[in-house]
Design a protein around this motif. Structure first.
Motif, PDB file in Angstrom:
ATOM      1  N   ALA A 157      42.237  46.547  35.992  1.00 13.24           N
ATOM      2  CA  ALA A 157      43.591  45.984  36.096  1.00 13.24           C
ATOM      3  C   ALA A 157      44.529  46.664  35.111  1.00 13.24           C
ATOM      4  N   SER A 216      36.933  45.651  34.638  1.00 10.79           N
ATOM      5  CA  SER A 216      38.312  45.508  35.092  1.00 10.79           C
ATOM      6  C   SER A 216      39.029  46.843  35.131  1.00 10.79           C
ATOM      7  N   GLU A 246      47.264  35.380  41.187  1.00 12.16           N
ATOM      8  CA  GLU A 246      47.066  36.534  40.312  1.00 12.16           C
ATOM      9  C   GLU A 246      45.796  36.351  39.486  1.00 12.16           C
ATOM     10  N   GLN A 247      45.638  35.116  39.010  1.00 14.72           N
ATOM     11  CA  GLN A 247      44.441  34.801  38.225  1.00 14.72           C
ATOM     12  C   GLN A 247      43.191  34.989  39.088  1.00 14.72           C
ATOM     13  N   TYR A 264      42.392  38.578  39.591  1.00 12.31           N
ATOM     14  CA  TYR A 264      41.811  39.157  38.389  1.00 12.31           C
ATOM     15  C   TYR A 264      40.337  38.778  38.263  1.00 12.31           C
ATOM     16  N   ARG A 268      47.069  41.420  46.777  1.00 11.20           N
ATOM     17  CA  ARG A 268      48.101  42.078  45.963  1.00 11.20           C
ATOM     18  C   ARG A 268      49.336  42.471  46.743  1.00 11.20           C
ATOM     19  N   ARG A 291      47.153  45.717  33.621  1.00 11.64           N
ATOM     20  CA  ARG A 291      47.571  44.993  32.405  1.00 11.64           C
ATOM     21  C   ARG A 291      46.485  45.043  31.331  1.00 11.64           C
TER      22      ARG A 291
END
Lengths: 413, 144
Positions: B100, B98, A185-186, A189, A247, B102
């Protein structure tokens, strides 16, 4: 040392295996000591129970509440590392075999059974005379006579050492999986943010430079600029596709989904490409409802049909057929096209990430589409492959396990 | 138009390349804007609180905040701004690469006034900055 926690799973499993309810199993097994009356008739049952005890590594003990006399089955002795006849069964002897750290808790549980009259289950450690420590699951309950007066303490013990060890191992594996998932996940990101940031800066300033130099660029320089722009665009797509790949399964919510609806949504998304190519998608027969993540199922169809449209033959408009077959435990879905086909030698390779079979000027793309498809199918417990083909076109099949509703699982009574 | 019609925008962004793109976009807009650029959260708070080196800093009309900052990240800077009763009323627009979920959620939870993902190509980027200016300086009413 594994932590000692109480659960009742083994007795459920055991009862299920023997087709008995938990209470029935306990009562029946504990009751073997009272089956002496009709010895001949009960001989078979005795033998069966002894075998069952041994197979299940299940020891039975009982204590007469009036006389204080204890009886233990041979497996009860064996679990404690004792030999029948060499020891005199008693509650004290039993408590003496318990690991000093766990003894007080077991005593408290036995006391609790007497005071509450309710069954108690507990995991604890025992120390065999050899010094070996075993983990034991115990269950104790009070039996009453016809008048409802408590007469007997029935106890069942089972050696769960091996199971606890496997459980601990599994816990470790799960923790490791969690950790690697977090890492992924890191990574995803970082990929979405840190890798794209400089890329955007390169692309933007190349555009600004072109603007500044407008009209002053010669043919070569213009071509170089185009290469830079194309490189940036491709890198951006690679990062995006890699992200999508990483993902799969991570934000999924599995539930009953209609394959037909997922396919319709995929076709709607590709409507422009399909119409532009003059092609058509035909659904042969019915598509089932399955357990899975709706958006992943949609993406799966989108990638398969998108590929079929993209890798079409220059000689004819694409015709894509989607069919489904019942394999009993799974569904098999086949997507067939009349395009340029996939050579048998590449049948495995096409599912590799960033794997492409064609030059970029023939067919554009990053080579992630089928890798994503494979990941989606495999995450749901299926497999995907290229069907061997003799003529034109390609045929891709995947299986999707059928849903077994909890209510459909046969239950032992 | 008088001096007071010039808007002060504080850009908190550690990437000079991206900061340059914002500067170009603002230069090309029809709004009168002064862009103040700081490279990290610490300098941003010093600017906003008129501390060391920023004693004469104007109170910005709008803050453009990147999330990926060295040291204190953008979310932490946002939290600090929104926890300060004097600074809380300044609209903060998150500008981030980003997309994302979150990041977006966290930003709104911490009181971001809007969240804009930086577009990949320069024209879309410029257009995004212009839309931000059009909205906050043309449509929205800001506290004096």
């Amino acid at each position: 040392m594994a932590s000692v926690v109480g659960d009742g799973t083994w007795s459920v499993a055991l009862a299920a295996a023997f087709g008995l309810s938990i209470g029935g199993a306990a009562g029946l097994l504990a009751g073997r000591w009272h089956l002496r009356a009709n010895a001949a008739a009960n001989q078979r049952l005795q033998t069966l129970l002894t075998k069952a005890e041994r197979v299940a590594q299940l020891g039975i003990g009982e204590r007469d509440l009036k006389s204080g006399q204890s009886h233990w089955s041979s497996e009860f002795h064996a679990i404690l590392g004792l030999v029948p006849g060499q020891v005199a069964p008693s509650q004290e002897l039993f408590l003496d075999t318990i690991h000093p750290v766990d003894r007080a808790a077991v005593e408290a549980s036995l006391h609790q059974v007497r005071t509450t009259m309710r069954p108690v289950e507990k995991n604890f450690r025992i120390v065999r005379p050899s010094g070996e420590i075993r983990i034991v699951h115990g269950r104790a309950e009070i039996s009453r006579d016809a008048a409802g007066v408590p007469v007997r303490l029935d106890a069942i013990i089972q050696d769960v050492t091996e199971r606890k060890r496997l459980e601990d191992e599994l816990d470790g594996l799960i923790r490791e999986l969690w950790r690697s998932n977090e890492e992924l996940e890191q990574f995803a990101y970082v990929a979405s943010h840190d890798l794209r940031q400089p890329l955007r800066v390169v692309g933007s300033y190349v555009s600004l430079m072109e603007e500044e130099l407008q009209g002053n660029l010669n043919g070569d320089a213009q071509e170089y600029m185009a290469f830079v722009r194309d490189g940036v665009r491709r890198m951006d797509r690679l990062i995006n596709d890699l992200l999508t790949y990483s993902r799969v399964g991570r934000i999924a919510t599995d539930k009953q989904v209609s394959m037909c609806r997922a396919l319709d949504a995929a076709i709607a998304d590709l409507q422009f490409e399909i119409e532009d190519s003059g092609g058509a998608v035909r659904i042969l027969g019915e598509l089932p409802s399955v357990l899975g993540d709706e958006s992943e199922l949609e993406r799966l169809f989108q990638n398969l049909i998108g590929n079929a449209v993209k890798y079409r033959s220059p000689d004819r408009p694409p015709l894509i057929e989607v069919g489904c077959k019942d394999l009993g435990e799974a569904w098999k879905v086949v997507v067939t096209d009349n395009g340029i086909g996939i050579p048998a030698e590449h049948a495995e390779r096409v599912f590799g990430i960033f794997q492409r079979l064609h030059a970029r000027n023939e067919f554009d793309g990053t080579g992630v589409g089928l890798a994503i498809a494979k990941k989606i199918v495999e995450r749901h417990g299926g497999t995907i492959w290229v069907e061997p083909s003799d003529g034109e076109g390609a045929s891709l099949s995947f299986t999707w396990p059928k849903v077994i509703e909890p209510s459909e699982v046969p239950l032992a009574i | 138009m008088g001096e007071k019609d010039t808007r002060d925008v504080l850009l908190i962004e550690d990437d000079s390349g991206d900061a340059g793109l914002v500067k170009i976009a603002i230069r090309r807009s029809h709004h009168l804007c002064r862009l103040h650029h700081v490279m990290d959260g610490q300098e941003a708070m010093a600017f906003l609180r008129r501390q060391v080196g920023h004693a004469d800093a104007p109170r910005p009309d709008l803050i453009l905040l990147d999330l990926n900052l060295p040291g204190r990240n953008g979310h932490e800077v946002l939290e600090e701004i929104k926890a300060d009763s004097l600074l809380r009323m300044i609209p903060v627009v998150i500008l981030s690469t980003s997309g994302a979920e979150r990041d977006i959620k966290t930003a709104y939870m911490l009181g971001a006034n809007s969240y804009v993902s930086k577009p990949m190509d320069v024209e879309a980027f410029t257009a995004a900055i212009h839309s931000i200016q059009d909205f906050w300086f043309g449509i929205a009413q800001l506290p004096k």
